[in-house]
Design a protein around this motif. Structure first.
Motif, mmCIF file in Angstrom:
data_model
loop_
_atom_site.group_PDB
_atom_site.id
_atom_site.type_symbol
_atom_site.label_atom_id
_atom_site.label_comp_id
_atom_site.label_asym_id
_atom_site.label_seq_id
_atom_site.Cartn_x
_atom_site.Cartn_y
_atom_site.Cartn_z
ATOM 1 N N ALA A 76 48.446 133.713 71.201
ATOM 2 C CA ALA A 76 49.562 134.421 70.566
ATOM 3 C C ALA A 76 50.836 134.270 71.382
ATOM 4 N N LYS A 77 50.716 134.280 72.699
ATOM 5 C CA LYS A 77 51.875 134.113 73.572
ATOM 6 C C LYS A 77 52.542 132.747 73.342
ATOM 7 N N ILE A 78 51.724 131.710 73.165
ATOM 8 C CA ILE A 78 52.276 130.381 72.897
ATOM 9 C C ILE A 78 53.008 130.375 71.555
ATOM 10 N N GLY A 79 52.430 131.052 70.560
ATOM 11 C CA GLY A 79 53.099 131.158 69.276
ATOM 12 C C GLY A 79 54.459 131.824 69.397
ATOM 13 N N VAL A 80 54.535 132.876 70.204
ATOM 14 C CA VAL A 80 55.812 133.561 70.422
ATOM 15 C C VAL A 80 56.799 132.643 71.133
ATOM 16 N N GLU A 81 56.314 131.897 72.109
ATOM 17 C CA GLU A 81 57.203 130.994 72.861
ATOM 18 C C GLU A 81 57.848 129.967 71.939
ATOM 19 N N LEU A 82 57.080 129.416 71.025
ATOM 20 C CA LEU A 82 57.625 128.420 70.108
ATOM 21 C C LEU A 82 58.694 129.016 69.197
ATOM 22 N N ARG A 83 58.660 130.341 69.010
ATOM 23 C CA ARG A 83 59.636 131.016 68.150
ATOM 24 C C ARG A 83 60.902 131.424 68.903
ATOM 25 N N ASN A 84 60.905 131.258 70.203
ATOM 26 C CA ASN A 84 62.017 131.787 71.002
ATOM 27 C C ASN A 84 62.514 130.748 71.989
ATOM 28 N N GLN A 85 62.928 129.610 71.439
ATOM 29 C CA GLN A 85 63.458 128.531 72.253
ATOM 30 C C GLN A 85 64.922 128.278 71.907
ATOM 31 N N TYR A 86 65.644 127.790 72.897
ATOM 32 C CA TYR A 86 67.004 127.320 72.684
ATOM 33 C C TYR A 86 66.943 125.819 72.391
ATOM 34 N N VAL A 87 67.899 125.326 71.615
ATOM 35 C CA VAL A 87 68.014 123.890 71.385
ATOM 36 C C VAL A 87 69.408 123.449 71.826
ATOM 37 N N LEU A 88 69.451 122.549 72.814
ATOM 38 C CA LEU A 88 70.697 122.045 73.361
ATOM 39 C C LEU A 88 70.922 120.619 72.862
ATOM 40 N N GLY A 89 72.086 120.371 72.273
ATOM 41 C CA GLY A 89 72.391 119.045 71.753
ATOM 42 C C GLY A 89 73.584 118.428 72.460
ATOM 43 N N TYR A 90 73.501 117.120 72.728
ATOM 44 C CA TYR A 90 74.613 116.415 73.374
ATOM 45 C C TYR A 90 74.621 114.949 72.963
ATOM 46 N N SER A 91 75.807 114.343 73.029
ATOM 47 C CA SER A 91 75.954 112.905 72.812
ATOM 48 C C SER A 91 75.987 112.240 74.177
ATOM 49 N N PRO A 92 75.024 111.382 74.495
ATOM 50 C CA PRO A 92 74.922 110.811 75.846
ATOM 51 C C PRO A 92 76.163 110.018 76.241
ATOM 52 N N LEU A 93 76.567 110.152 77.502
ATOM 53 C CA LEU A 93 77.659 109.341 78.034
ATOM 54 C C LEU A 93 77.247 107.869 78.088
ATOM 55 N N ASN A 94 75.976 107.637 78.317
ATOM 56 C CA ASN A 94 75.463 106.267 78.331
ATOM 57 C C ASN A 94 75.202 105.832 76.891
ATOM 58 N N LYS A 95 76.040 104.948 76.371
ATOM 59 C CA LYS A 95 75.933 104.516 74.976
ATOM 60 C C LYS A 95 75.066 103.270 74.799
ATOM 61 N N GLU A 96 74.504 102.756 75.890
ATOM 62 C CA GLU A 96 73.726 101.529 75.819
ATOM 63 C C GLU A 96 72.448 101.719 74.992
ATOM 64 N N HIS A 97 72.174 100.798 74.093
ATOM 65 C CA HIS A 97 70.924 100.782 73.334
ATOM 66 C C HIS A 97 69.985 99.789 74.008
ATOM 67 N N ASP A 98 69.420 100.233 75.130
ATOM 68 C CA ASP A 98 68.625 99.328 75.957
ATOM 69 C C ASP A 98 67.135 99.643 75.938
ATOM 70 N N GLY A 99 66.734 100.685 75.192
ATOM 71 C CA GLY A 99 65.320 101.030 75.095
ATOM 72 C C GLY A 99 64.734 101.627 76.364
ATOM 73 N N LYS A 100 65.576 101.978 77.324
ATOM 74 C CA LYS A 100 65.078 102.489 78.599
ATOM 75 C C LYS A 100 64.870 104.005 78.540
ATOM 76 N N TYR A 101 64.019 104.492 79.454
ATOM 77 C CA TYR A 101 63.729 105.920 79.524
ATOM 78 C C TYR A 101 64.870 106.637 80.252
#
Length: 336
Positions: A282-307
């Protein structure tokens, strides 16, 4: 049954503001806290205007927005809500990024239950079934679920459904037998998650030890987990360290589940007392309901497939104890 013909995985990236900062205690895991009543979560009222569309939490190759789900806890492991965008900093490959999207609403979930029914589960099955039932009590009507069971092999016994009774009925007839194909089960869960309709995705793994019968290897699964936009939570039901007959695989199980879960921004919860199982679920279920979502556009614009390595830091609010964030630790950039 599990299709062990290996397939390529497309890299995917991880997926209003409260008037004041406050710490909401949804579940305490300090000693003695498990005696509290079961948790039932009511969905938050939406504060989004009807004509405003929130960004989806899955990132595709033609998108330049990265979304990172973040859980924040206090020193007693209680979830902290009500933080603002200014309380967070995001670094990608050690370079700070500008947070352009910020949300903390309860979005619909697609969840896969990965259920261990190997021979060692025996007397643990009843409490494990109850744990799934308690986890479902935190569900919302828009959520969907599937069930994978594993012993000698992994099997999808219930595809995605919104009817929770279908999954619980399947679990009723589960029998304990065979060895433990844990890694194959996680693979099958990640593969099935490709059919999810909701942008937020998670796997709940319930198992009592490590792997001893999979065809997929640890490095292969760890790489797949990095690429998949899926948070993994695990409940580990472990025997005592000095228990007779404990195999090396079982001894390594906790470390394996912890590494896989934390890599995705999820967590692994070890359980010594079977009576704690339902409350932890039940605690895990609650955790999934109480998360923040942070969005950003990366400064690195390269499409290089790297991690790309991601770090989330907190700007500690005044008067609050030291808070700790949990987040998905990175993603693969588009290859083209």
């Amino acid at each position: 049954m599990l299709n062990l013909e290996k397939k390529g995985w497309q890299a995917m990236r991880p997926s209003y503001r409260s008037l004041c900062v406050f710490s909401a205690i949804f579940w305490a895991v300090a000693a003695g806290a498990f005696a509290q009543p079961p948790v039932a979560i009511a969905p938050r009222a939406s504060t989004v205007p009807k004509n405003e569309v929130l960004p989806k939490a899955n990132i595709r190759v033609d998108s330049n927005l990265v979304l990172i789900p973040v859980t924040v806890t206090d020193p007693l492991n209680r979830f902290v809500t009500g933080l603002d965008k200014e309380n967070f900093k995001v670094l990608e490959d050690k370079k700070e990024q500008a947070i352009s999207q910020f949300s903390s609403e309860d979005a619909p979930l697609s969840v896969g239950v990965i259920f261990d029914c190997s021979g060692s589960m025996g007397h643990k099955l009843e409490k494990s079934r109850l744990a799934v039932s308690q986890f479902f009590k935190t569900a919302n009507p828009e959520d969907e679920f599937f069930l994978v069971q594993f012993s000698d092999s992994a099997e999808l016994v219930q595809p995605f459904t919104g009817n929770l009774e279908e999954i619980q009925n399947r679990l009723t007839f589960t029998q304990s037998k065979g060895r433990t194909a844990l890694l194959d089960a996680i693979y099958l869960g990640l593969h099935e998650m490709k059919k999810a309709k909701n942008p937020r995705k998670a796997l709940l793994v319930i198992s009592d030890g490590g792997d001893n019968n999979s065809r997929y290897t640890e490095p292969e699964i760890k790489n797949l987990v990095k690429e998949a936009d899926v948070q993994i939570y695990a409940i580990g039901i472990y025997e005592a360290m000095a228990a007779r007959g404990r195999t090396p695989e079982e001894a390594a199980g906790q470390g394996l589940l912890t590494e896989i879960a934390e890599q995705t921004g999820g967590r692994q919860y070890p359980v010594d007392n079977l009576n704690e199982l339902p409350d932890v679920a039940a605690k895990i279920g609650v955790e999934l309901r109480n998360q923040y979502v942070l969005g950003y556009s990366p400064l690195n614009k390269e499409h290089d497939g790297k991690y790309r390595h991601v770090v989330v830091k907190l700007v500690q609010p005044r008067g609050m104890p030291t808070l700790r964030p949990f987040w998905k630790q990175g993603y693969y950039a588009p290859a083209q």
